[in-house]
Design a protein around this motif. Structure first.
Motif, PDB file in Angstrom:
ATOM      1  N   GLY A  12       0.839  -1.192   0.000  1.00 47.96           N
ATOM      2  CA  GLY A  12       0.000   0.000   0.000  1.00 47.96           C
ATOM      3  C   GLY A  12       0.870   1.237   0.000  1.00 47.96           C
ATOM      4  O   GLY A  12       2.040   1.199  -0.368  1.00 47.96           O
ATOM      5  N   HIS A  16      -3.351   4.397   1.282  1.00 43.84           N
ATOM      6  CA  HIS A  16      -4.076   3.172   0.971  1.00 43.84           C
ATOM      7  C   HIS A  16      -3.490   1.980   1.727  1.00 43.84           C
ATOM      8  O   HIS A  16      -2.274   1.896   1.925  1.00 43.84           O
ATOM      9  N   SER A  17      -4.376   1.072   2.125  1.00 44.03           N
ATOM     10  CA  SER A  17      -3.927  -0.165   2.752  1.00 44.03           C
ATOM     11  C   SER A  17      -3.388  -1.119   1.680  1.00 44.03           C
ATOM     12  O   SER A  17      -3.680  -0.961   0.491  1.00 44.03           O
ATOM     13  N   MET A  58       1.040  -8.515   8.500  1.00 42.90           N
ATOM     14  CA  MET A  58       1.257  -7.102   8.173  1.00 42.90           C
ATOM     15  C   MET A  58       2.558  -6.570   8.753  1.00 42.90           C
ATOM     16  O   MET A  58       2.908  -6.839   9.897  1.00 42.90           O
ATOM     17  N   THR A 140      -4.775  -4.713   9.091  1.00 37.40           N
ATOM     18  CA  THR A 140      -4.907  -5.093   7.683  1.00 37.40           C
ATOM     19  C   THR A 140      -5.727  -4.077   6.894  1.00 37.40           C
ATOM     20  O   THR A 140      -5.631  -4.013   5.664  1.00 37.40           O
ATOM     21  N   ASP A 141      -6.558  -3.276   7.595  1.00 38.92           N
ATOM     22  CA  ASP A 141      -7.411  -2.289   6.935  1.00 38.92           C
ATOM     23  C   ASP A 141      -6.802  -0.886   6.932  1.00 38.92           C
ATOM     24  O   ASP A 141      -7.429   0.054   6.437  1.00 38.92           O
ATOM     25  N   CYS A 142      -5.610  -0.744   7.501  1.00 33.61           N
ATOM     26  CA  CYS A 142      -5.030   0.585   7.701  1.00 33.61           C
ATOM     27  C   CYS A 142      -4.117   1.005   6.552  1.00 33.61           C
ATOM     28  O   CYS A 142      -3.384   0.191   5.978  1.00 33.61           O
ATOM     29  N   SER A 143      -4.150   2.293   6.276  1.00 32.49           N
ATOM     30  CA  SER A 143      -3.185   2.880   5.343  1.00 32.49           C
ATOM     31  C   SER A 143      -1.842   3.012   6.043  1.00 32.49           C
ATOM     32  O   SER A 143      -1.729   2.825   7.270  1.00 32.49           O
ATOM     33  N   PRO A 173       2.625   0.141   3.929  1.00 31.35           N
ATOM     34  CA  PRO A 173       2.143  -1.109   4.523  1.00 31.35           C
ATOM     35  C   PRO A 173       2.360  -2.286   3.576  1.00 31.35           C
ATOM     36  O   PRO A 173       2.257  -2.140   2.353  1.00 31.35           O
ATOM     37  N   HIS A 175       1.440  -6.422   2.986  1.00 32.82           N
ATOM     38  CA  HIS A 175       0.634  -7.588   3.349  1.00 32.82           C
ATOM     39  C   HIS A 175       1.325  -8.836   2.808  1.00 32.82           C
ATOM     40  O   HIS A 175       1.495  -8.993   1.607  1.00 32.82           O
TER      41      HIS A 175
END
Length: 301
Positions: A12, A16-17, A58, A140-143, A173, A175
């Protein structure tokens, strides 16, 4: 090389994540096709399927240009991050973080292209199923900026400065869906032997191959399996370096005890009265013995 913990990695940015959806990686597909032909080739599904929700998928890199974070890092590590020495000497866990956030800061500058005013911090979260303490979202949902803000909050940066510092940083970030795969429960046969029984031209190398006593997540494991593969298949008469059996070395265990207790000797530990009586009786018993010498050599006395 069968399996990979970095396969299918997504990235990301500050706004954006990192995307969580991904195709199955090529190294896992290869292992699946091999395993379908013979059970001696292991069971890859044990490692990359059904990974628990509370996992480590993450991480993030934060590149700071704002020197206001320096005293907060220095307070935690006891080191000036610009001193030229390794700053955290390994990962540091933030125990009261819902994400169980960890930080690692290597010697700065870490990259050749890094500018003198830049400070790079590596972050990771071990619990990706929990909302953060400051940013009330799963990691996992974070920018990148949101992960950075959570980090700044935990190291003590005043809340009225957090958003500004995070916005000036460049936080990426990452993943990695299979980063937990090394640590999945397994049994004998789930990983193939480096050289399967009867094989004359096929070997497995890397951390998903089975070799004696060694610990995964290390470069040494991959090197040792590669040595074993080459020496056995090509009949090279050369020994493979043995794994150091630290779990059976009393000196190593006692040294670990010293460092795990913040470099305190046995007499400096916060013991209750009964524990102190027991310790004194033990020290009298070992006085003048070789065990006392070992305790002194490992700084416990």
């Amino acid at each position: 090389t069968n399996g990979s913990i970095t396969e299918s990695t997504t990235y990301g940015d500050n706004e954006h994540s990192a995307p969580a959806t991904h195709p199955i990686g090529a190294s896992w597909k290869l292992w699946e096709k091999l395993a379908a032909q013979d059970s001696a080739f292991g069971h890859p599904a044990k490692f990359y399927q059904d990974i628990p929700a509370a996992n480590w998928v993450m991480s993030a890199t934060c590149t700071f240009k704002d020197d206001r974070i320096v005293p907060y890092i220095q307070k935690i590590t006891g080191k000036d991050p610009y001193s030229g020495s390794i700053v955290t000497s390994g990962p540091v866990s933030i125990r009261d973080s819902n994400w169980l956030l960890g930080i690692s800061i290597s010697r700065q500058p870490h990259f050749q292209q890094q500018k003198p005013n830049e400070l790079i911090v590596w972050l990771y979260g071990l619990f990706s199923d929990q909302p953060g303490n400051y940013i009330h979202k799963k990691i996992t949902d974070c920018s990148g900026a949101e992960i950075c803000q959570e980090f700044l909050y935990h190291i003590g940066v005043p809340e009225n400065q957090i958003a500004e510092i995070a916005q000036t940083a460049n936080s990426i970030p990452i993943h990695m869906p299979y980063i937990t795969s090394y640590f999945m429960p397994r049994q004998a046969g789930d990983r193939p032997l480096v050289v399967p029984e009867g094989s004359s031209n096929l070997a497995f190398i890397g951390n998903f191959a089975e070799t004696e006593r060694d610990t995964v997540f290390t470069t040494e494991y991959s090197v040792r399996t590669a040595m074993e593969a080459v020496y056995r298949l090509l009949d090279v008469d050369r020994g493979i370096p043995e794994v150091f059996d630290s779990a059976f070395d009393l000196r190593t265990i006692l040294s670990a005890l010293y460092y795990l207790n913040d470099k305190k000797s046995l007499t400096e530990l916060p013991l209750n009265q009964i524990e102190k009586i027991g310790l004194n009786a033990f020290l009298k018993k070992v006085h003048g013995t070789y065990l006392e010498e070992i305790l002194k050599s490992q700084k416990l006395l």
